[in-house]
Design a protein around this motif. Structure first.
Motif, PDB file in Angstrom:
ATOM      1  N   TYR A  63      49.501 -67.565  28.183  1.00 47.95           N
ATOM      2  CA  TYR A  63      49.337 -69.277  26.399  1.00 47.95           C
ATOM      3  C   TYR A  63      48.475 -70.402  27.157  1.00 47.95           C
ATOM      4  N   GLY A  64      47.868 -71.398  26.851  1.00 46.83           N
ATOM      5  CA  GLY A  64      47.172 -72.530  27.118  1.00 46.83           C
ATOM      6  C   GLY A  64      47.939 -73.298  26.266  1.00 46.83           C
ATOM      7  N   GLU A  65      47.622 -74.541  26.243  1.00 51.87           N
ATOM      8  CA  GLU A  65      47.645 -75.384  25.594  1.00 51.87           C
ATOM      9  C   GLU A  65      48.739 -75.474  24.512  1.00 51.87           C
ATOM     10  N   LYS A  66      47.744 -74.763  23.147  1.00 56.60           N
ATOM     11  CA  LYS A  66      48.537 -74.799  21.893  1.00 56.60           C
ATOM     12  C   LYS A  66      48.897 -72.664  21.425  1.00 56.60           C
ATOM     13  N   ASN A  67      47.944 -72.365  22.200  1.00 59.86           N
ATOM     14  CA  ASN A  67      48.016 -70.995  21.544  1.00 59.86           C
ATOM     15  C   ASN A  67      48.242 -70.203  22.500  1.00 59.86           C
ATOM     16  N   ALA A  68      48.658 -68.560  22.431  1.00 58.82           N
ATOM     17  CA  ALA A  68      49.027 -66.936  22.794  1.00 58.82           C
ATOM     18  C   ALA A  68      48.764 -65.605  22.422  1.00 58.82           C
ATOM     19  N   VAL A  69      49.214 -65.518  23.700  1.00 53.59           N
ATOM     20  CA  VAL A  69      48.361 -63.821  23.232  1.00 53.59           C
ATOM     21  C   VAL A  69      49.665 -63.336  23.550  1.00 53.59           C
ATOM     22  N   LEU A  70      50.469 -62.103  22.797  1.00 47.63           N
ATOM     23  CA  LEU A  70      51.431 -61.385  23.364  1.00 47.63           C
ATOM     24  C   LEU A  70      50.387 -59.967  23.575  1.00 47.63           C
ATOM     25  N   VAL A  71      51.241 -59.688  25.310  1.00 50.13           N
ATOM     26  CA  VAL A  71      51.189 -57.901  25.016  1.00 50.13           C
ATOM     27  C   VAL A  71      51.979 -56.990  24.556  1.00 50.13           C
ATOM     28  N   ASP A  72      52.163 -55.869  24.078  1.00 46.86           N
ATOM     29  CA  ASP A  72      52.768 -54.605  24.496  1.00 46.86           C
ATOM     30  C   ASP A  72      54.206 -55.884  23.836  1.00 46.86           C
ATOM     31  N   PRO A  73      54.731 -55.950  22.858  1.00 41.63           N
ATOM     32  CA  PRO A  73      56.024 -55.578  22.018  1.00 41.63           C
ATOM     33  C   PRO A  73      57.141 -55.011  22.307  1.00 41.63           C
ATOM     34  N   PRO A  74      58.273 -54.922  22.510  1.00 44.87           N
ATOM     35  CA  PRO A  74      59.220 -54.038  22.530  1.00 44.87           C
ATOM     36  C   PRO A  74      59.673 -52.488  21.566  1.00 44.87           C
ATOM     37  N   LEU A  75      60.507 -52.659  21.905  1.00 48.43           N
ATOM     38  CA  LEU A  75      61.482 -51.130  20.723  1.00 48.43           C
ATOM     39  C   LEU A  75      62.283 -50.633  19.721  1.00 48.43           C
ATOM     40  N   THR A  76      63.036 -51.725  19.937  1.00 47.30           N
ATOM     41  CA  THR A  76      64.392 -51.713  18.977  1.00 47.30           C
ATOM     42  C   THR A  76      64.270 -52.954  18.507  1.00 47.30           C
ATOM     43  N   ILE A  77      64.399 -53.106  17.175  1.00 44.59           N
ATOM     44  CA  ILE A  77      65.105 -54.303  16.595  1.00 44.59           C
ATOM     45  C   ILE A  77      65.672 -55.934  16.836  1.00 44.59           C
ATOM     46  N   GLU A  78      66.924 -55.031  17.772  1.00 41.80           N
ATOM     47  CA  GLU A  78      67.229 -56.130  18.677  1.00 41.80           C
ATOM     48  C   GLU A  78      66.350 -56.684  19.727  1.00 41.80           C
ATOM     49  N   GLN A  79      65.678 -55.648  20.274  1.00 40.35           N
ATOM     50  CA  GLN A  79      65.119 -56.162  21.421  1.00 40.35           C
ATOM     51  C   GLN A  79      63.572 -57.248  20.657  1.00 40.35           C
ATOM     52  N   THR A  80      63.269 -56.698  19.623  1.00 36.21           N
ATOM     53  CA  THR A  80      61.990 -57.543  19.339  1.00 36.21           C
ATOM     54  C   THR A  80      62.656 -59.015  18.710  1.00 36.21           C
ATOM     55  N   ARG A  81      64.093 -59.202  17.896  1.00 41.06           N
ATOM     56  CA  ARG A  81      64.635 -60.506  18.025  1.00 41.06           C
ATOM     57  C   ARG A  81      64.347 -61.305  19.056  1.00 41.06           C
ATOM     58  N   ARG A  82      65.039 -61.257  20.414  1.00 37.66           N
ATOM     59  CA  ARG A  82      64.885 -61.828  21.224  1.00 37.66           C
ATOM     60  C   ARG A  82      63.862 -62.107  22.058  1.00 37.66           C
ATOM     61  N   VAL A  83      62.469 -61.070  21.794  1.00 34.87           N
ATOM     62  CA  VAL A  83      61.301 -61.683  22.079  1.00 34.87           C
ATOM     63  C   VAL A  83      61.317 -62.664  20.917  1.00 34.87           C
ATOM     64  N   GLY A  84      60.724 -62.118  19.758  1.00 35.07           N
ATOM     65  CA  GLY A  84      60.550 -63.466  19.141  1.00 35.07           C
ATOM     66  C   GLY A  84      61.107 -64.780  19.216  1.00 35.07           C
ATOM     67  N   ASP A  85      62.412 -65.200  19.609  1.00 34.43           N
ATOM     68  CA  ASP A  85      63.006 -66.315  19.859  1.00 34.43           C
ATOM     69  C   ASP A  85      61.990 -66.689  21.455  1.00 34.43           C
ATOM     70  N   TRP A  86      62.076 -66.042  22.454  1.00 40.10           N
ATOM     71  CA  TRP A  86      60.834 -66.498  23.460  1.00 40.10           C
ATOM     72  C   TRP A  86      59.611 -66.894  23.060  1.00 40.10           C
ATOM     73  N   VAL A  87      59.167 -66.840  21.939  1.00 39.03           N
ATOM     74  CA  VAL A  87      58.104 -66.647  21.249  1.00 39.03           C
ATOM     75  C   VAL A  87      58.041 -68.182  20.919  1.00 39.03           C
ATOM     76  N   GLU A  88      59.371 -68.510  20.449  1.00 38.33           N
ATOM     77  CA  GLU A  88      59.117 -69.371  19.905  1.00 38.33           C
ATOM     78  C   GLU A  88      59.444 -70.096  20.565  1.00 38.33           C
TER      79      GLU A  88
END
Length: 307
Positions: A63-88
């Motif tokens: 990420y920079g000042e405002k924008n970001a690139v995410l690499v390799d989302p995980p596998l499960t629904i729960e793991q993805t929810r946690r990654v989404g919270d982290w990104v947010e």
């Protein structure tokens, strides 16, 4: 002149940051989220008595000042929810998701993330997209994914489009998709961020986790060594591995460590006479690595079944 500062917050091994001050570009940083090992539906124990589990998985936010690139989302629904919270929580606008290769544990979470962050564009190499279509198919899901993780994995539409020839632009910095050929599967890539000396290596390089070699027959291990050479030629200062022990740093030393692991396995596949002998020998050589289930997968895939 580049000035590099690395900061690992005390007591938090899930995160590593690399910040670079540059006169003509926005400073970039990266953080790594580790999805911890999860159990599978396999009930037969490994030869050492442990149960089969899935290796820890890395998801990287650049990420920079405002924008970001995410690499390799995980596998499960729960793991993805946690990654989404982290990104947010990062407060950054997610512009792109990049997928290093077609194995589903590195992209099945992309659909829910696109729903959560509308307008995010998913990118991968054309070869990776072909494998993604196979792994996301109803047949593969039924035979493999949903058997191992019943009810845990989200729908898997392939949303990725090919990476533009110029790469991914993030606040004046170019992120390059580098095709390196066969590693733990065919047609793998790494994402190179030259401005901060970062390589997000997907499953080309492993860090403190047993290396998945089940697809390395018929010259695959020799090709993998060539892929590691290609990563090394990028002269990275930081290497994020797709499967890593969260207590370990993102060191370029992992390239040689992965190379040595492959050489050890190649030798023992010739010297040992049974799956259990190979399993025990590899676990003895690399006792610090996580998830010996991967060693058993290698043994059963690459050696003739022997009692």
């Amino acid at each position: 002149m580049l000035s590099v500062r690395i900061n690992v917050p005390p007591g938090n091994h899930h995160t590593e940051k690399s910040m670079v001050e540059m006169a003509s570009q926005t400073d970039l940083a990266y953080e790594v989220f580790i999805s911890d090992p999860i159990p599978t539906s396999v009930t037969d124990p490994l030869p050492n008595g442990e149960l089969f589990s899935w290796s820890p998985m890395s998801t990287t936010l650049i990420y920079g000042e405002k924008n970001a690139v995410l690499v390799d989302p995980p596998l499960t629904i729960e793991q993805t929810r946690r990654v989404g919270d982290w990104v947010e929580q990062s407060g950054k606008h997610l512009e792109h998701i990049y997928i290093t290769h077609g194995h589903g544990d590195h992209w099945f979470g992309s659909g829910p993330l696109v729903e959560r962050f509308p307008g995010t564009v998913v990118l991968a190499s054309e070869d990776s997209i072909r494998l993604m279509r196979k792994q996301g198919s109803a047949e593969f899901r039924k035979e493999q994914v949903d058997n191992l993780f019943p009810g845990q994995v989200p729908p898997s539409p392939v949303l990725a489009r090919p990476v533009p020839p110029q790469g991914i632009l993030l606040e004046g910095n170019v992120l390059r998709s580098v095709e390196v050929g066969h590693s733990d599967t065919d047609d793998t890539t790494v994402l190179h961020v030259p401005s901060i000396g970062l390589v997000v290596a997907g499953d080309v390089v492993y860090n403190g986790v047993h290396v998945y070699l089940s697809e390395s027959a018929d010259g695959g291990r020799a090709e993998w060594l060539q892929a590691l050479d290609a990563v090394e030629r990028l002269a990275p200062r930081h290497v994020v591995c797709g499967h890593k022990n969260k207590a370990l740093p993102d060191s370029p030393a992992t390239i040689e460590e992965t190379r040595q692991y492959i050489r050890d396995a190649d030798r023992l596949l010739k010297e040992t006479t049974s799956q259990i002998e190979f399993f025990n020998a590899m676990c003895s050589l690399h006792p610090e690595r996580l998830n010996p289930a991967v060693v058993w997968l290698t043994a059963t895939a690459l050696m003739d079944a022997q009692s």
